[in-house]
Design an enzyme around this catalytic site. Structure first.
Site, PDB file in Angstrom:
ATOM      1  N   ALA A 184     -26.770  49.431  12.847  1.00 38.56           N
ATOM      2  CA  ALA A 184     -27.009  48.613  11.660  1.00 38.56           C
ATOM      3  C   ALA A 184     -26.353  49.211  10.412  1.00 38.56           C
ATOM      4  CB  ALA A 184     -28.508  48.484  11.449  1.00 38.56           C
ATOM      5  N   HIS A 196     -38.592  76.281   1.067  1.00 41.68           N
ATOM      6  CA  HIS A 196     -39.409  76.905   2.107  1.00 41.68           C
ATOM      7  C   HIS A 196     -40.880  76.572   1.875  1.00 41.68           C
ATOM      8  CE1 HIS A 196     -40.699  79.835   5.054  1.00 41.68           C
ATOM      9  NE2 HIS A 196     -41.588  80.264   4.174  1.00 41.68           N
ATOM     10  N   ARG A 217     -24.797  45.370  25.006  1.00 40.24           N
ATOM     11  CA  ARG A 217     -24.603  44.085  24.339  1.00 40.24           C
ATOM     12  C   ARG A 217     -23.155  43.587  24.343  1.00 40.24           C
ATOM     13  NH1 ARG A 217     -27.116  45.856  19.161  1.00 40.24           N
ATOM     14  NH2 ARG A 217     -26.855  47.885  20.084  1.00 40.24           N
ATOM     15  N   ASP A 269     -21.463  44.492  14.599  1.00 36.59           N
ATOM     16  CA  ASP A 269     -21.378  44.626  16.059  1.00 36.59           C
ATOM     17  C   ASP A 269     -20.258  43.797  16.671  1.00 36.59           C
ATOM     18  OD1 ASP A 269     -23.632  46.177  15.849  1.00 36.59           O
ATOM     19  OD2 ASP A 269     -24.827  45.040  17.300  1.00 36.59           O
ATOM     20  N   CYS A 329     -31.416  43.251  13.853  1.00 40.10           N
ATOM     21  CA  CYS A 329     -31.971  44.531  13.412  1.00 40.10           C
ATOM     22  C   CYS A 329     -33.337  44.360  12.769  1.00 40.10           C
ATOM     23  CB  CYS A 329     -30.992  45.176  12.428  1.00 40.10           C
ATOM     24  SG  CYS A 329     -31.585  46.689  11.715  1.00 40.10           S
ATOM     25  N   GLY A 369     -31.180  39.207  10.775  1.00 40.56           N
ATOM     26  CA  GLY A 369     -30.499  39.392  12.061  1.00 40.56           C
ATOM     27  C   GLY A 369     -31.349  40.095  13.103  1.00 40.56           C
ATOM     28  N   LYS A 386     -39.308  50.349  15.722  1.00 37.90           N
ATOM     29  CA  LYS A 386     -39.761  51.628  15.141  1.00 37.90           C
ATOM     30  C   LYS A 386     -41.224  51.543  14.743  1.00 37.90           C
ATOM     31  CE  LYS A 386     -35.994  52.423  16.180  1.00 37.90           C
ATOM     32  NZ  LYS A 386     -35.027  51.523  16.734  1.00 37.90           N
TER      33      LYS A 386
HETATM   34  C1  LIG Z   1     -34.256  46.546  20.177  1.00 34.40           C
HETATM   35  C2  LIG Z   1     -33.131  47.003  19.283  1.00 34.40           C
HETATM   36  C3  LIG Z   1     -33.336  48.102  18.470  1.00 34.40           C
HETATM   37  C4  LIG Z   1     -32.312  48.553  17.641  1.00 34.40           C
HETATM   38  N1  LIG Z   1     -32.541  49.635  16.843  1.00 34.40           N
HETATM   39  C5  LIG Z   1     -31.555  50.079  16.027  1.00 34.40           C
HETATM   40  C6  LIG Z   1     -31.779  51.183  15.150  1.00 34.40           C
HETATM   41  O1  LIG Z   1     -32.854  51.770  15.119  1.00 34.40           O
HETATM   42  N2  LIG Z   1     -30.776  51.574  14.328  1.00 34.40           N
HETATM   43  C7  LIG Z   1     -29.557  50.941  14.333  1.00 34.40           C
HETATM   44  O2  LIG Z   1     -28.671  51.336  13.568  1.00 34.40           O
HETATM   45  N3  LIG Z   1     -29.320  49.888  15.145  1.00 34.40           N
HETATM   46  C8  LIG Z   1     -30.290  49.449  15.981  1.00 34.40           C
HETATM   47  N4  LIG Z   1     -30.058  48.357  16.786  1.00 34.40           N
HETATM   48  C9  LIG Z   1     -28.741  47.724  16.718  1.00 34.40           C
HETATM   49  C10 LIG Z   1     -28.688  46.788  15.492  1.00 34.40           C
HETATM   50  O3  LIG Z   1     -29.699  45.812  15.619  1.00 34.40           O
HETATM   51  C11 LIG Z   1     -27.338  46.149  15.390  1.00 34.40           C
HETATM   52  O4  LIG Z   1     -26.335  47.152  15.371  1.00 34.40           O
HETATM   53  C12 LIG Z   1     -27.230  45.328  14.116  1.00 34.40           C
HETATM   54  O5  LIG Z   1     -28.219  44.316  14.107  1.00 34.40           O
HETATM   55  C13 LIG Z   1     -25.853  44.719  13.974  1.00 34.40           C
HETATM   56  O6  LIG Z   1     -25.817  43.959  12.809  1.00 34.40           O
HETATM   57  P1  LIG Z   1     -24.889  42.677  12.692  1.00 34.40           P
HETATM   58  O7  LIG Z   1     -25.101  42.170  11.306  1.00 34.40           O
HETATM   59  O8  LIG Z   1     -23.537  43.002  13.139  1.00 34.40           O
HETATM   60  O9  LIG Z   1     -25.475  41.643  13.762  1.00 34.40           O
HETATM   61  P2  LIG Z   1     -26.917  40.978  13.974  1.00 34.40           P
HETATM   62  O10 LIG Z   1     -27.997  41.784  13.400  1.00 34.40           O
HETATM   63  O11 LIG Z   1     -26.977  40.647  15.419  1.00 34.40           O
HETATM   64  O12 LIG Z   1     -26.844  39.655  13.129  1.00 34.40           O
HETATM   65  C14 LIG Z   1     -25.987  38.604  13.470  1.00 34.40           C
HETATM   66  C15 LIG Z   1     -26.571  37.298  12.960  1.00 34.40           C
HETATM   67  O13 LIG Z   1     -25.627  36.255  13.123  1.00 34.40           O
HETATM   68  C16 LIG Z   1     -26.326  35.075  13.447  1.00 34.40           C
HETATM   69  N5  LIG Z   1     -25.366  34.139  14.070  1.00 34.40           N
HETATM   70  C17 LIG Z   1     -24.720  34.297  15.270  1.00 34.40           C
HETATM   71  N6  LIG Z   1     -23.884  33.248  15.468  1.00 34.40           N
HETATM   72  C18 LIG Z   1     -24.014  32.428  14.402  1.00 34.40           C
HETATM   73  C19 LIG Z   1     -23.422  31.200  14.022  1.00 34.40           C
HETATM   74  N7  LIG Z   1     -22.495  30.585  14.787  1.00 34.40           N
HETATM   75  N8  LIG Z   1     -23.820  30.613  12.869  1.00 34.40           N
HETATM   76  C20 LIG Z   1     -24.740  31.199  12.074  1.00 34.40           C
HETATM   77  N9  LIG Z   1     -25.336  32.370  12.376  1.00 34.40           N
HETATM   78  C21 LIG Z   1     -24.972  32.986  13.509  1.00 34.40           C
HETATM   79  C22 LIG Z   1     -27.409  35.557  14.395  1.00 34.40           C
HETATM   80  O14 LIG Z   1     -28.468  34.617  14.458  1.00 34.40           O
HETATM   81  C23 LIG Z   1     -27.823  36.869  13.725  1.00 34.40           C
HETATM   82  O15 LIG Z   1     -28.898  36.699  12.826  1.00 34.40           O
HETATM   83  C24 LIG Z   1     -31.065  47.887  17.623  1.00 34.40           C
HETATM   84  C25 LIG Z   1     -30.857  46.780  18.449  1.00 34.40           C
HETATM   85  C26 LIG Z   1     -31.875  46.328  19.256  1.00 34.40           C
HETATM   86  C27 LIG Z   1     -31.642  45.132  20.131  1.00 34.40           C
END
Ligand SMILES: Cc1cc2nc3c(=O)[nH]c(=O)nc-3n(C[C@H](O)[C@H](O)[C@H](O)COP(=O)(O)OP(=O)(O)OC[C@H]3O[C@@H](n4cnc5c(N)ncnc54)[C@H](O)[C@@H]3O)c2cc1C
Length: 442
Positions: free
Chosen positions: A303, A427, A258, A295, A40, A38, A49
């Protein structure tokens, strides 16, 4: 054939849930339209990072002479962007390969393609109809549409960051969350001139005001100007026209807040007014058998929270019951120095009418921090006045994002400041600041 669970989206919510489901012997399919891991793993948490660490290595090298290191010529030091981004992508590749093999080992069927929901019992991917008992929507979020009328070529979308050939000389970051701050500092340390044009809404949502003010100060000290309440009007001759300002700008990084990515569906998925999927406290939508984790349900944008929701939900469906903790999770900012927070902020305690006390300790009085040359920062422990239960912890320190795990552990068991004070800390360690902060309270 019918699956126990079909998970749409292989980010930290989806792939972690899939692994857990596989471990518990559930027949599971994980559908992903881009890359396993995804946002992350592929473009967010991990690679950002990694490049930040490159910039920190540069900053350390610049100050190495103060540790007695000889032979360093600070004016010759710089950051090789190609090496830094390749290193980041190599780390991503290794992690993704690791996750793919764990998914396989646990019998999860990974299907590449874009999923569409038909009803609570079926999903279509690549013209194939798959039957299932449960659907987890784990499709994440994406920076909201810019809607500023600026040319597409000016923008850097987050997935394209690691494809940049070189670093922009003048970068504007459009956003207001942790990503804006982390990347502003990275680019500034790497040599770009950086400005943040804050989008509407609270800067660093959810963070304590004390920490917000601190962040604004370090950005200012680093030469990063933050503009608030500016309407973007256009772009002319290398300048972004915003409000009455003309801001030097070669490219704009889209780090705007977002929005949920909701998969196409024949069945109407209930959304709130901001477009997030509405769920109950068991992450179920109003359609039985359709759940939303990570999210996409708008409860947190982190994440580790996404993963925790995934594990909790699989356990829940298997009858392994516990209450999900919606409040106490670390909120990290990979700034320099790092910032971490857990539990309630001062504003939240005040709003709830809870009388609280703040116990503080500066890093400048900690031996290990002095030895490491990292004396910038402090710890703040917020406890309720009556029994001393810790309600929130805030840390500014070089490794604050790791140190906050200690606070997470004692808050999980509803620890008090007296428990913290009695915990023997090694310490010299920077973690001694926990007990130093509350020593006078016990
Ligand atoms: C630059 C950046 C830095 C970040 N740094 C941090 C951090 O240091 N620590 C932290 O906790 N969070 C961080 N985040 C936030 C973190 O990336 C998200 O909170 C996390 O990825 C959410 O996970 P998720 O599984 O909900 O969604 P996502 O990681 O967005 O994964 C969702 C997946 O669903 C797939 N998808 C969407 N629609 C479909 C569909 N119809 N069919 C099939 N697949 C589909 C997408 O392609 C994607 O791969 C950061 C975000 C960004 C943009």
């Amino acid at each position: 054939m019918e699956y126990d669970i079909i998970i749409i989206g292989a980010g930290p919510a989806g792939y972690v849930a899939a692994i857990r489901a596989g471990q518990l012997g559930m027949k599971t399919a994980l559908i992903e339209k881009k890359q396993v891991g995804g946002m992350c793993m592929n473009w967010g948490c991990i690679p950002t990072k990694s490049i930040i660490e490159s910039a920190r290595a540069l900053a350390k090298a610049k100050s190495a002479a103060t540790f007695g290191v000889t032979g360093i010529e600070p004016e010759k030091l710089g950051l090789d962007w190609t090496v830094a981004k390749n290193r980041a992508m190599e780390i991503v590749g290794k992690l993704r390969g690791g996750v793919e093999s764990v998914l396989k080992k646990n019998g999860v069927e990974v299907i590449h393609g874009a999923a569409r929901i038909n009803d609570s019992g079926s999903v279509t991917v690549s013209n194939k109809n798959l039957k299932t008992k449960n659907i987890f929507i784990a499709t994440g979020s994406y920076p909201s549409a810019t809607g500023t009328g600026l040319k597409k070529e000016l923008w850097i979308q987050i997935e394209k960051l690691f494809e940049l050939e070189s670093l922009p000389k003048h970068l504007v970051i459009y956003g207001r969350g942790p990503v804006s701050v982390e990347l502003a500092q990275f680019f500034a340390m790497a040599g770009s001139k950086v400005a943040i044009v804050a989008t509407k809404g609270k800067f660093l949502p959810g963070i304590d005001n004390y920490l917000e003010q601190y962040v604004l100060k370090i950005l200012k000290d680093q030469g990063v100007k933050v503009y608030f309440d500016l309407e973007i009007k256009g772009y002319e001759k290398g300048k972004l026209l915003a409000g009455d300002e003309k801001i030097a700008c070669d490219r704009i990084l889209n780090a705007s807040w977002r929005k949920a990515v909701v998969p196409p569906s024949e069945t109407e998925i209930p959304l709130d007014e901001e477009g997030y999927i509405v769920t109950n406290d068991s992450f179920e939508t109003s359609i039985p058998g359709i759940f939303a984790i990570g999210d996409v349900n708008g409860r947190a944008y982190l994440a580790h929270v996404a993963s925790a929701q995934g594990i909790w939900l699989v356990n829940h469906l298997k009858g392994i019951r516990s209450e999900f903790d919606f409040k106490n999770y670390p909120y990290n900012l990979y700034s320099t120095p790092e910032i971490a927070q857990i539990g309630s902020t001062e504003a939240q305690l005040t709003e709830q009418g809870i009388l609280y006390k703040i116990s503080e300790f500066p890093l400048s009085a900690n031996g290990k921090a002095m030895a490491e040359g990292n004396t910038e920062g402090r710890i703040r422990i917020l406890s309720e006045d009556r029994y001393g239960q810790v309600m929130g912890v805030q840390i500014i320190a070089e490794h604050a994002t790791d140190m906050i795990a200690e606070a997470a552990a004692f808050m999980q068991i509803e620890g008090t400041v007296y428990d913290v004070a009695q915990t023997i800390h090694a310490h010299p360690t920077v973690s001694e600041v926990f007990m130093e902060a509350v020593r006078n309270d016990s």
